[in-house]
Design a protein around this motif. Structure first.
Motif, PDB file in Angstrom:
ATOM      1  N   PHE A 141     -75.278   4.446  19.723  1.00 50.65           N
ATOM      2  CA  PHE A 141     -74.463   5.612  20.064  1.00 50.65           C
ATOM      3  C   PHE A 141     -72.994   5.306  19.855  1.00 50.65           C
ATOM      4  O   PHE A 141     -72.243   6.088  19.262  1.00 50.65           O
ATOM      5  CB  PHE A 141     -74.735   6.011  21.514  1.00 50.65           C
ATOM      6  CG  PHE A 141     -73.924   7.185  21.968  1.00 50.65           C
ATOM      7  CD1 PHE A 141     -72.785   6.999  22.751  1.00 50.65           C
ATOM      8  CD2 PHE A 141     -74.273   8.476  21.598  1.00 50.65           C
ATOM      9  CE1 PHE A 141     -72.039   8.073  23.169  1.00 50.65           C
ATOM     10  CE2 PHE A 141     -73.519   9.549  22.026  1.00 50.65           C
ATOM     11  CZ  PHE A 141     -72.396   9.357  22.814  1.00 50.65           C
ATOM     12  N   ASN A 142     -72.570   4.118  20.332  1.00 50.07           N
ATOM     13  CA  ASN A 142     -71.174   3.728  20.198  1.00 50.07           C
ATOM     14  C   ASN A 142     -70.773   3.583  18.742  1.00 50.07           C
ATOM     15  O   ASN A 142     -69.668   3.959  18.343  1.00 50.07           O
ATOM     16  CB  ASN A 142     -70.935   2.394  20.920  1.00 50.07           C
ATOM     17  CG  ASN A 142     -70.525   2.633  22.353  1.00 50.07           C
ATOM     18  OD1 ASN A 142     -69.764   3.545  22.651  1.00 50.07           O
ATOM     19  ND2 ASN A 142     -71.061   1.825  23.249  1.00 50.07           N
ATOM     20  N   LEU A 143     -71.690   3.003  17.936  1.00 48.39           N
ATOM     21  CA  LEU A 143     -71.355   2.775  16.537  1.00 48.39           C
ATOM     22  C   LEU A 143     -71.222   4.087  15.775  1.00 48.39           C
ATOM     23  O   LEU A 143     -70.427   4.205  14.854  1.00 48.39           O
ATOM     24  CB  LEU A 143     -72.431   1.896  15.876  1.00 48.39           C
ATOM     25  CG  LEU A 143     -72.394   0.432  16.283  1.00 48.39           C
ATOM     26  CD1 LEU A 143     -73.637  -0.297  15.795  1.00 48.39           C
ATOM     27  CD2 LEU A 143     -71.144  -0.253  15.734  1.00 48.39           C
ATOM     28  N   GLU A 144     -72.048   5.081  16.204  1.00 43.42           N
ATOM     29  CA  GLU A 144     -71.998   6.366  15.499  1.00 43.42           C
ATOM     30  C   GLU A 144     -70.697   7.105  15.791  1.00 43.42           C
ATOM     31  O   GLU A 144     -70.243   7.907  15.003  1.00 43.42           O
ATOM     32  CB  GLU A 144     -73.181   7.256  15.946  1.00 43.42           C
ATOM     33  CG  GLU A 144     -74.528   6.704  15.531  1.00 43.42           C
ATOM     34  CD  GLU A 144     -74.753   6.792  14.039  1.00 43.42           C
ATOM     35  OE1 GLU A 144     -74.440   7.843  13.468  1.00 43.42           O
ATOM     36  OE2 GLU A 144     -75.212   5.821  13.447  1.00 43.42           O
ATOM     37  N   GLU A 191     -77.468   2.442  23.566  1.00 45.84           N
ATOM     38  CA  GLU A 191     -76.037   2.613  23.823  1.00 45.84           C
ATOM     39  C   GLU A 191     -75.195   2.103  22.657  1.00 45.84           C
ATOM     40  O   GLU A 191     -74.216   2.740  22.267  1.00 45.84           O
ATOM     41  CB  GLU A 191     -75.649   1.839  25.087  1.00 45.84           C
ATOM     42  CG  GLU A 191     -75.973   2.579  26.358  1.00 45.84           C
ATOM     43  CD  GLU A 191     -75.816   1.671  27.584  1.00 45.84           C
ATOM     44  OE1 GLU A 191     -76.433   1.958  28.607  1.00 45.84           O
ATOM     45  OE2 GLU A 191     -75.088   0.669  27.481  1.00 45.84           O
ATOM     46  N   TYR A 192     -75.590   0.928  22.101  1.00 45.78           N
ATOM     47  CA  TYR A 192     -74.801   0.355  21.010  1.00 45.78           C
ATOM     48  C   TYR A 192     -74.797   1.280  19.814  1.00 45.78           C
ATOM     49  O   TYR A 192     -73.762   1.525  19.199  1.00 45.78           O
ATOM     50  CB  TYR A 192     -75.364  -0.997  20.570  1.00 45.78           C
ATOM     51  CG  TYR A 192     -75.322  -2.060  21.640  1.00 45.78           C
ATOM     52  CD1 TYR A 192     -76.262  -3.079  21.672  1.00 45.78           C
ATOM     53  CD2 TYR A 192     -74.356  -2.040  22.626  1.00 45.78           C
ATOM     54  CE1 TYR A 192     -76.238  -4.046  22.642  1.00 45.78           C
ATOM     55  CE2 TYR A 192     -74.326  -2.998  23.614  1.00 45.78           C
ATOM     56  CZ  TYR A 192     -75.273  -3.989  23.626  1.00 45.78           C
ATOM     57  OH  TYR A 192     -75.258  -4.947  24.595  1.00 45.78           O
ATOM     58  N   ARG A 238     -68.291  -7.110  24.773  1.00 47.09           N
ATOM     59  CA  ARG A 238     -66.849  -7.371  24.684  1.00 47.09           C
ATOM     60  C   ARG A 238     -66.268  -6.654  23.477  1.00 47.09           C
ATOM     61  O   ARG A 238     -65.172  -6.098  23.545  1.00 47.09           O
ATOM     62  CB  ARG A 238     -66.587  -8.858  24.578  1.00 47.09           C
ATOM     63  CG  ARG A 238     -66.810  -9.593  25.889  1.00 47.09           C
ATOM     64  CD  ARG A 238     -66.252 -10.961  25.862  1.00 47.09           C
ATOM     65  NE  ARG A 238     -64.794 -10.892  25.858  1.00 47.09           N
ATOM     66  CZ  ARG A 238     -63.995 -11.956  25.932  1.00 47.09           C
ATOM     67  NH1 ARG A 238     -64.523 -13.142  25.990  1.00 47.09           N
ATOM     68  NH2 ARG A 238     -62.710 -11.841  25.917  1.00 47.09           N
ATOM     69  N   SER A 239     -66.976  -6.687  22.357  1.00 52.21           N
ATOM     70  CA  SER A 239     -66.480  -6.027  21.152  1.00 52.21           C
ATOM     71  C   SER A 239     -66.377  -4.522  21.366  1.00 52.21           C
ATOM     72  O   SER A 239     -65.413  -3.894  20.921  1.00 52.21           O
ATOM     73  CB  SER A 239     -67.405  -6.299  19.971  1.00 52.21           C
ATOM     74  OG  SER A 239     -67.603  -7.668  19.814  1.00 52.21           O
ATOM     75  N   THR A 240     -67.371  -3.935  22.049  1.00 49.00           N
ATOM     76  CA  THR A 240     -67.337  -2.490  22.322  1.00 49.00           C
ATOM     77  C   THR A 240     -66.114  -2.140  23.156  1.00 49.00           C
ATOM     78  O   THR A 240     -65.379  -1.187  22.865  1.00 49.00           O
ATOM     79  CB  THR A 240     -68.588  -2.054  23.093  1.00 49.00           C
ATOM     80  OG1 THR A 240     -69.721  -2.658  22.505  1.00 49.00           O
ATOM     81  CG2 THR A 240     -68.747  -0.554  23.076  1.00 49.00           C
TER      82      THR A 240
END
Lengths: 401, 205
Positions: free
Chosen positions: B201-204, B198-199, A350-352
């Protein structure tokens, strides 16, 4: 169209709501505006049938008209006290408007549907409607006006109160209170009063209004909500009897605001809050001491309160019936189970999603003409710093003259 | 979606899909109201109410009771008996719940749902007792379970409760953390590695 009321009937009969939705919409709205009371059942039926069959592409060409028709449906049903009849049709209406923008757009029909859910006491359905994340508004595509937004927040918050989801209620009421405004309006005041009571139940105190609350709203609220502020001061004393006396003496005021039930819930929350505070101080306590500390009538009543708090997940404790003692404990959750991992993952997802949406909004604002003009104007003033003082000085001269 | 009818409700009861009853009845209520049809019969309302009690949604059960027209409520003894169960649950009066469940002679259409509610309630009560008591007397436990003291003892001992010989008090079993089967674990771990990638990757970005 108003002059030809009689012919509207026959005209509507010859049109197909699915094929000629746009024309049907205009004629139906005019017809509904002036149809006599005896025909209201038939008019309601026609509107509901129209909403079911209308083509979303055609409705998108006249969103304000569709909003007006839905408001008429709501008013007709309220006058006929057939509240439940409109819940599903308005749900369809929301879907049709959202088809042309997105499932995350707020529509005028949201507030109408929630109002009918409240009047019909269909809280579960209202809650389901509220579950959809609202992340966008587009008055041009949906026909939304400011009032629709305020009502969505107010009715939505009230439904959450009925479902006992107090934090979500607080969030929605706060949106109504902090919404940009030129003056204080009745919806904001009503939302603030409910926010105050729910705040007492959940947090035992009134939360201060955030900095971005419009100044005029902040000042206006202080003036018209004195009873609620007084209730909050008495609550801090944790004296349930005193609190009950206050609510009883101001019964008419709370009743006029439709908040009497909520005020009683505030009084009923005091024993639970007192027990919660004891868990911070004691590791074990006898049931009779707990009962007298919290002003309950007996250890048996104390046990009942403890069991309901444990059942609701508000606390963790074990009662030793033989010794007549209760031991307060920490949450045994170690956050190392697969089930908990699934919960954390859902939150991350959800945060993403939210952060992606935020990035999009940031991009949109960064390229917005009005915003860029203002930023450049301020940058120009800052770059030529000395000139800023010269610009202000002449103005000050005029102010003192 | 196919339209919901009263038969759908009875079919779900017959198929023992007790957790779906509240949802099906809720949809039926909305569709019936939208079509301007007359109020639903009391038997459906009873099943709707029982469905909500089965799910533990006491809030909605209360609101449903308020929604049901007076004309339907006053005529039907079974619907009123169903509500007495709900009232006792709302007041957290376990003894009252069990008494109300047993006191009425339920009709064949409604009886399986009542039995399901009774089972689910007893199960919930046992879990609550295990979470809340370190010691409890058999007679006190019996009041929560709708049993006599003599029945309660073997009933709880069969579920792992131990009785102290000296004091006659019962203690709940120690709960072991449950984990899924090994093959399931591996699959989940692989999926989790993918998600973690995936997470990051998203954070970067």
């Amino acid at each position: 169209m108003a002059k030809h009321a009689v012919q509207l009937d026959t005209l509507l009969a010859s049109l197909d709501p699915a094929l000629h939705s746009l024309a049907f919409l205009f004629f139906l709205d005019a017809h509904a505006a002036q149809a006599p009371r005896e025909l209201s059942d038939q008019v309601v039926g026609t509107i509901i049938n129209f909403i079911k069959l209308a083509a979303p592409t055609q409705l998108a060409l006249a969103p304000e008209k569709f909003a007006s028709l839905c408001h008429r449906l709501r008013d007709l049903l309220i006058s006929r006290t057939e509240f439940a009849r409109g819940v599903l049709p308005l749900h369809w209406a929301i879907g049709k408007v959202q088809q042309r923008c997105s499932a995350e757009h707020l529509t005028p029909q949201h507030a109408d549907c929630l109002q009918l859910c409240l009047l019909a006491k269909m809280y579960r359905h209202g809650g389901e409607l509220l579950q959809g994340d609202i992340l966008d508004i587009d008055p041009k595509k949906t026909g939304l006006v400011h009032r629709d937004f305020l009502l969505y927040c107010f009715y939505g918050g009230t439904i959450y109160v009925g479902l006992k989801k107090y934090q979500k209620a607080l969030d929605l009421f706060m949106h109504a209170i902090t919404s940009p405004a030129q003056s204080v309006n009745a919806i904001t005041v009503a939302a603030y009063k409910r926010h105050a009571l729910v705040s007492l139940i959940l947090h035992a105190q009134l939360s201060p209004l955030p900095k971005f609350t419009p100044g005029i709203v902040q000042r206006g609220l202080k003036a018209c909500c004195q009873d609620y502020h007084d209730l909050a001061s008495i609550y801090s004393s944790r004296d349930a009897a005193e609190l009950k006396k206050f609510v009883d003496s101001h019964e008419q005021a709370f009743k006029a605001d439709n908040n009497l039930g909520l005020a009683h819930q505030v009084v009923a929350s005091v024993p639970r809050r007192s027990i919660q505070r004891l868990t911070h101080t004691y590791l074990t306590l006898s049931l009779s001491d707990l009962a007298s500390s919290v002003h309950l009538s007996s250890p048996a009543e104390a046990e009942k309160y403890l069991l309901s708090m444990i059942a609701d997940g508000e606390m963790f404790a074990h009662i030793d019936q033989q010794a007549g003692m209760v031991s307060f404990e920490e949450d045994p959750e170690k956050y190392d189970s697969l089930a908990m991992a699934a919960v954390v993952e859902e939150h991350i997802q959800r945060s993403t999603k939210l952060s992606k949406k935020l990035a999009l909004v940031h991009e949109q604002i960064s390229s917005d003409r009005t915003y860029l003009t203002r930023v450049h104007a301020r940058e120009r003033n800052v770059r030529y710093g000395e000139h800023e003082d010269y610009e202000l000085a002449p103005q000050r001269m005029f102010d003192t003259m | 979606m196919s339209p919901i009818t009263q038969e759908s409700v009875h079919a779900a009861v017959a198929a023992k899909e007790f957790s779906r009853i509240a949802e099906i009845c809720g949809r039926l209520e909305l569709e019936a109201a939208a079509s301007g049809a007359p109020p639903l019969p009391a038997a459906i309302d009873s099943l709707h109410l029982l469905g909500l009690l089965h799910d533990g949604d006491l809030n909605e059960a209360r609101f449903l009771w308020k929604r049901i027209p007076a004309s339907v409520k006053e005529g039907d003894a079974e619907l009123e008996a169903t509500w007495r169960v709900g009232q006792a649950m709302w007041r957290r009066d376990s003894q009252g719940v069990h008494e109300a469940l047993k006191a009425f002679d339920w009709s064949p259409a409604v009886e399986p749902m009542v039995a399901a509610v009774a089972d689910r309630y007893t199960h919930t009560m046992i879990q609550l007792l295990a979470r809340s008591f370190s010691t409890i007397s058999p007679s006190h436990a019996a009041t929560f379970l709708g049993l006599t003291t003599q029945e309660a003892l073997p009933f709880l001992e069969a579920k792992g409760w131990k009785q102290d010989a000296a004091t006659d008090m019962l203690s709940p079993p120690v709960v072991q953390g449950g984990k899924g089967g090994e093959a399931e674990e591996e699959l989940r771990q692989l999926a989790q590695v993918k998600r973690l990638t995936e997470y990051v990757f998203n954070l970067e970005h």
